[in-house]
Design a protein around this motif. Structure first.
Motif, PDB file in Angstrom:
ATOM      1  N   VAL A  83       0.848  -1.193   0.000  1.00 31.80           N
ATOM      2  CA  VAL A  83       0.000   0.000   0.000  1.00 31.80           C
ATOM      3  C   VAL A  83       0.884   1.243   0.000  1.00 31.80           C
ATOM      4  N   GLU A  84       0.668   2.108  -0.967  1.00 33.31           N
ATOM      5  CA  GLU A  84       1.420   3.369  -1.053  1.00 33.31           C
ATOM      6  C   GLU A  84       0.656   4.446  -0.297  1.00 33.31           C
ATOM      7  N   THR A  85       1.320   5.103   0.649  1.00 32.93           N
ATOM      8  CA  THR A  85       0.696   6.103   1.518  1.00 32.93           C
ATOM      9  C   THR A  85       0.788   7.482   0.882  1.00 32.93           C
ATOM     10  N   PRO A  86       0.047   8.464   1.397  1.00 29.97           N
ATOM     11  CA  PRO A  86       0.092   9.811   0.827  1.00 29.97           C
ATOM     12  C   PRO A  86       1.457  10.480   0.908  1.00 29.97           C
ATOM     13  N   ASP A  87       2.305  10.086   1.871  1.00 25.43           N
ATOM     14  CA  ASP A  87       3.638  10.699   1.955  1.00 25.43           C
ATOM     15  C   ASP A  87       4.659   9.946   1.108  1.00 25.43           C
ATOM     16  N   GLU A  88       4.167   9.152   0.134  1.00 27.23           N
ATOM     17  CA  GLU A  88       4.979   8.452  -0.850  1.00 27.23           C
ATOM     18  C   GLU A  88       5.848   7.353  -0.239  1.00 27.23           C
ATOM     19  N   SER A  89       5.500   6.894   0.949  1.00 19.54           N
ATOM     20  CA  SER A  89       6.144   5.723   1.517  1.00 19.54           C
ATOM     21  C   SER A  89       5.282   4.506   1.213  1.00 19.54           C
ATOM     22  N   GLN A  90       5.751   3.344   1.579  1.00 21.81           N
ATOM     23  CA  GLN A  90       5.008   2.119   1.283  1.00 21.81           C
ATOM     24  C   GLN A  90       4.991   1.214   2.503  1.00 21.81           C
ATOM     25  N   VAL A  91       3.813   0.673   2.797  1.00 21.33           N
ATOM     26  CA  VAL A  91       3.669  -0.297   3.885  1.00 21.33           C
ATOM     27  C   VAL A  91       3.216  -1.623   3.283  1.00 21.33           C
ATOM     28  N   THR A  92       3.640  -2.697   3.920  1.00 20.98           N
ATOM     29  CA  THR A  92       3.283  -4.032   3.455  1.00 20.98           C
ATOM     30  C   THR A  92       2.377  -4.681   4.488  1.00 20.98           C
ATOM     31  N   LEU A  93       1.199  -5.050   4.075  1.00 19.09           N
ATOM     32  CA  LEU A  93       0.238  -5.703   4.951  1.00 19.09           C
ATOM     33  C   LEU A  93       0.155  -7.180   4.600  1.00 19.09           C
ATOM     34  N   LYS A  94      -0.152  -7.981   5.590  1.00 20.10           N
ATOM     35  CA  LYS A  94      -0.330  -9.418   5.360  1.00 20.10           C
ATOM     36  C   LYS A  94      -1.807  -9.759   5.555  1.00 20.10           C
ATOM     37  N   GLY A  95      -2.450 -10.121   4.459  1.00 23.17           N
ATOM     38  CA  GLY A  95      -3.844 -10.529   4.497  1.00 23.17           C
ATOM     39  C   GLY A  95      -3.979 -11.968   4.041  1.00 23.17           C
ATOM     40  N   ILE A  96      -5.197 -12.386   3.844  1.00 17.27           N
ATOM     41  CA  ILE A  96      -5.463 -13.729   3.325  1.00 17.27           C
ATOM     42  C   ILE A  96      -6.309 -13.605   2.072  1.00 17.27           C
ATOM     43  N   SER A  97      -6.361 -14.676   1.333  1.00 19.38           N
ATOM     44  CA  SER A  97      -6.989 -14.642   0.011  1.00 19.38           C
ATOM     45  C   SER A  97      -8.482 -14.359   0.063  1.00 19.38           C
ATOM     46  N   THR A  98      -9.117 -14.540   1.213  1.00 16.89           N
ATOM     47  CA  THR A  98     -10.555 -14.272   1.320  1.00 16.89           C
ATOM     48  C   THR A  98     -10.858 -12.845   1.773  1.00 16.89           C
ATOM     49  N   ASP A  99      -9.824 -12.039   1.999  1.00 15.79           N
ATOM     50  CA  ASP A  99     -10.034 -10.663   2.458  1.00 15.79           C
ATOM     51  C   ASP A  99     -10.639  -9.800   1.364  1.00 15.79           C
ATOM     52  N   ARG A 100     -11.244  -8.703   1.814  1.00 16.24           N
ATOM     53  CA  ARG A 100     -11.791  -7.704   0.914  1.00 16.24           C
ATOM     54  C   ARG A 100     -11.142  -6.357   1.207  1.00 16.24           C
ATOM     55  N   ILE A 101     -11.509  -5.346   0.450  1.00 12.79           N
ATOM     56  CA  ILE A 101     -10.962  -4.000   0.683  1.00 12.79           C
ATOM     57  C   ILE A 101     -11.327  -3.509   2.074  1.00 12.79           C
ATOM     58  N   LEU A 102     -12.505  -3.910   2.573  1.00 12.97           N
ATOM     59  CA  LEU A 102     -12.892  -3.548   3.930  1.00 12.97           C
ATOM     60  C   LEU A 102     -11.880  -4.075   4.945  1.00 12.97           C
ATOM     61  N   ASP A 103     -11.377  -5.277   4.723  1.00 13.24           N
ATOM     62  CA  ASP A 103     -10.374  -5.846   5.623  1.00 13.24           C
ATOM     63  C   ASP A 103      -9.043  -5.100   5.503  1.00 13.24           C
ATOM     64  N   VAL A 104      -8.730  -4.619   4.317  1.00 10.10           N
ATOM     65  CA  VAL A 104      -7.516  -3.819   4.144  1.00 10.10           C
ATOM     66  C   VAL A 104      -7.621  -2.524   4.946  1.00 10.10           C
ATOM     67  N   ARG A 105      -8.782  -1.918   4.941  1.00  9.93           N
ATOM     68  CA  ARG A 105      -8.987  -0.701   5.735  1.00  9.93           C
ATOM     69  C   ARG A 105      -8.763  -0.976   7.223  1.00  9.93           C
ATOM     70  N   LYS A 106      -9.227  -2.134   7.690  1.00  7.93           N
ATOM     71  CA  LYS A 106      -9.032  -2.482   9.099  1.00  7.93           C
ATOM     72  C   LYS A 106      -7.559  -2.680   9.410  1.00  7.93           C
ATOM     73  N   LEU A 107      -6.826  -3.293   8.492  1.00  8.95           N
ATOM     74  CA  LEU A 107      -5.393  -3.475   8.692  1.00  8.95           C
ATOM     75  C   LEU A 107      -4.664  -2.144   8.704  1.00  8.95           C
ATOM     76  N   LEU A 108      -5.063  -1.222   7.852  1.00 10.05           N
ATOM     77  CA  LEU A 108      -4.447   0.101   7.833  1.00 10.05           C
ATOM     78  C   LEU A 108      -4.744   0.867   9.120  1.00 10.05           C
ATOM     79  N   ALA A 109      -5.920   0.628   9.703  1.00  7.82           N
ATOM     80  CA  ALA A 109      -6.320   1.346  10.914  1.00  7.82           C
ATOM     81  C   ALA A 109      -5.514   0.934  12.133  1.00  7.82           C
TER      82      ALA A 109
END
Length: 540
Positions: free
Chosen positions: A33-59
């Motif tokens: 995930v590329e952040t607004p300050d042009e840095s990048q974070v790496t999240l670990k999800g699973i294949s059944t995740d949705r964008i809603l789950d990505v938002r929770k991981l970012l939070a």
């Protein structure tokens, strides 16, 4: 004579059924995930995740937890991905956070998020009472001396206006373990479960850490040993230094850890210091880091402590002072019950629950519960879908019922219109859509047995023979769907509040007008992933 084709069908159906039962286990997927300050974070999800789950991981990620009001884009799927979009369909799995404009309500929520993040440095003071076994044996299982670490963790900065609870240290050294164990209740009102007596087993158990108390719940998440990045954030009454535009919402007074107060404008594009629109930032944290080095250092130290505390994230913010456990400051001064940021109405918080807006009051509850009882449940997949719907529907029904019942009781108390009649019937009754609310005053004699069953019905309304017949029928037909099929019990909530008892019951006509019963219920998932739970303490 040609062979009958029907003979091959059973074998084919059996093969198809076997193939259908083969399930593919979820796999781990790395999400860049590329952040607004042009840095990048790496999240670990699973294949059944949705964008809603990505938002929770970012939070709950240290680098993105302070961000709100943004959309997520993908180089192939395009901008503003829906929350229901599957992660497995995004190839490559590289997302970008796109900042969106605020509304006034969203700007308030953004400020509340920052207050939630820093609350662990001020709101959850360490417990002033240390476990007896730790005082008696200050070494952990590995033989490491933990007394110095705990004494450091028990300190609290407690800046002004922060309302922090300061620890009183490790207690009196003369009060040995035996003296502490002689008390059955601690200061936090929880039972002391440490061993008693002089037996050999009790002596051996002294070296073991006693079971945790509820009062230690918030202590585990307390970072009161760190400097609070923010002392307070308040709505400002100061006049605007520049002419207020249509994009400007309001001003806030912020005092950071250096003690320097500042006035900041909340606008549609973000936040900027009063009179310095050129320093506009979409994130309040980014702005404070830019204009205050002490805040930047304190906030960075807090994020580092989060990572060291739990390398997987799960930041301790967004807590509610729920009924079963409250912060230590409440046990020390019960008359002062400050709301945590997520419940602070000054910043758009509330006591949780899904029934505050009133949009679910007139939901067709009778039809929903009837559909729930008729939903298919022959296979494991069908039962899983049905049970999920049952959980969502019943949770929503309980929230709405509790809030409506408490509202009715408060109205009765304000008008002083309810008195217990000699017949024991409900003197106050009101109907809201399919919900029938009956309120009665509690008997002054606490030893009197209530004449009310779990389903809210009176004994007078249900003879003993009919009750026995109904219970027998329920026992004979009981299966894994017994709870869902028992609509008469599932659709009742009993609330006792301020000396009154309210019974909320689903009581509505179900008429399908000749059409078949629907096979599914249209109900949304719980907001915020269920974190916005109803807090009964805020109903008082």
């Amino acid at each position: 004579m040609a062979p009958k084709t029907g003979k091959t069908k059973p074998h084919k159906a059996k093969g198809e059924k076997k193939k259908k039962e083969e399930k593919v286990l979820p796999t781990v997927i790395e999400i860049a995930v590329e952040t607004p300050d042009e840095s990048q974070v790496t999240l670990k999800g699973i294949s059944t995740d949705r964008i809603l789950d990505v938002r929770k991981l970012l939070a709950v990620h240290v680098e993105t937890c302070h961000l709100t009001n943004f959309s997520i884009s993908h180089e192939v799927k395009g901008p503003r991905l829906k929350d229901s979009a599957d992660i497995i369909s995004l190839k490559p799995c590289h997302l970008t956070i796109v900042e969106e404009e605020y509304s006034e309500e969203q700007a308030v929520s953004h400020i509340r998020r920052l207050l939630d993040i820093v609350a662990c440095t001020t709101s959850f003071g360490s417990s002033p009472i240390k476990p007896a076994s730790v005082r008696a044996n200050p070494k952990d299982a590995a033989g490491k001396d933990v007394s110095s670490t705990e004494s450091e963790a028990s300190q609290s900065d407690g800046g002004d206006d922060a309302g922090a609870t300061k620890s009183k240290g490790g207690g009196d050294k003369k009060a040995g373990a035996a003296v502490s164990r002689s008390k059955s209740f601690g200061k936090d009102g929880c039972t002391d479960l440490s061993p008693k007596g002089d037996s050999a087993a009790a002596a051996a158990a002294i070296n073991m850490y006693p079971p945790p108390r509820l009062g230690q719940f918030y202590e585990f998440f307390s970072f009161s040993n760190l400097t609070p990045p923010v002392h307070y954030i308040r709505r400002s009454n100061r006049p605007f230094l520049e002419d207020k535009t249509n994009d400007d919402f309001f001003q806030i007074d912020v005092r950071v850890c250096s003690g320097k107060p500042m006035t900041i404008v909340a606008s549609k594009k973000g936040f900027y210091p009063s009179g310095k629109r050129i320093l506009l930032c979409h994130s309040l944290v980014s702005l404070l880091q830019q204009i205050s080095r002490p805040f930047d250092a304190a906030y960075t130290a807090l994020m580092k402590a989060f990572t060291e505390h739990n390398k997987f994230g799960n930041l301790p913010y967004g807590f509610r002072a729920n009924t079963w456990v409250v912060p230590p400051v409440v046990s020390e001064t019960p008359s002062v019950f400050p709301p945590l940021p997520v419940e602070d109405e000054n910043w758009g918080g509330n006591g949780g629950g899904q029934g505050r807006t009133g949009k679910h009051d007139h939901r067709p509850w009778a039809k929903d519960f009837a559909i729930l009882a008729a939903m298919p449940c022959k296979t494991a997949e069908e039962r899983q879908i049905r049970d999920r719907k049952a959980f969502l529907l019943h949770s929503l029904f309980v929230d709405v019922s509790v809030l409506r019942a408490v509202r009715a009781i408060k109205q009765i108390i304000d008008t002083n219109q309810c008195s217990l009649s000699k017949t024991g019937l409900f003197p106050h009754e009101e109907r809201v859509g399919d919900l029938l609310i009956k309120v009665t005053r509690d008997d002054s004699d606490a030893s009197t047995k209530l004449d009310r069953k779990n389903d809210g019905s009176l004994v007078l309304e249900l003879p003993r023979e009919d009750l026995a017949r109904r219970n027998l029928l329920k026992g004979i037909t009981a299966d894994e769907s017994a709870t869902v099929h028992d609509v008469s019990t599932l659709g009742v909530v009993i609330i006792r509040h301020c000396g009154y008892t309210a019974v909320v019951k689903v009581s509505g006509d179900v008429d399908w007008k000749g059409s078949p019963i629907p096979q599914d219920i249209d109900i949304e998932d719980q907001p915020e992933g269920g974190a916005n739970a109803l807090n009964a303490n805020r109903l008082v």
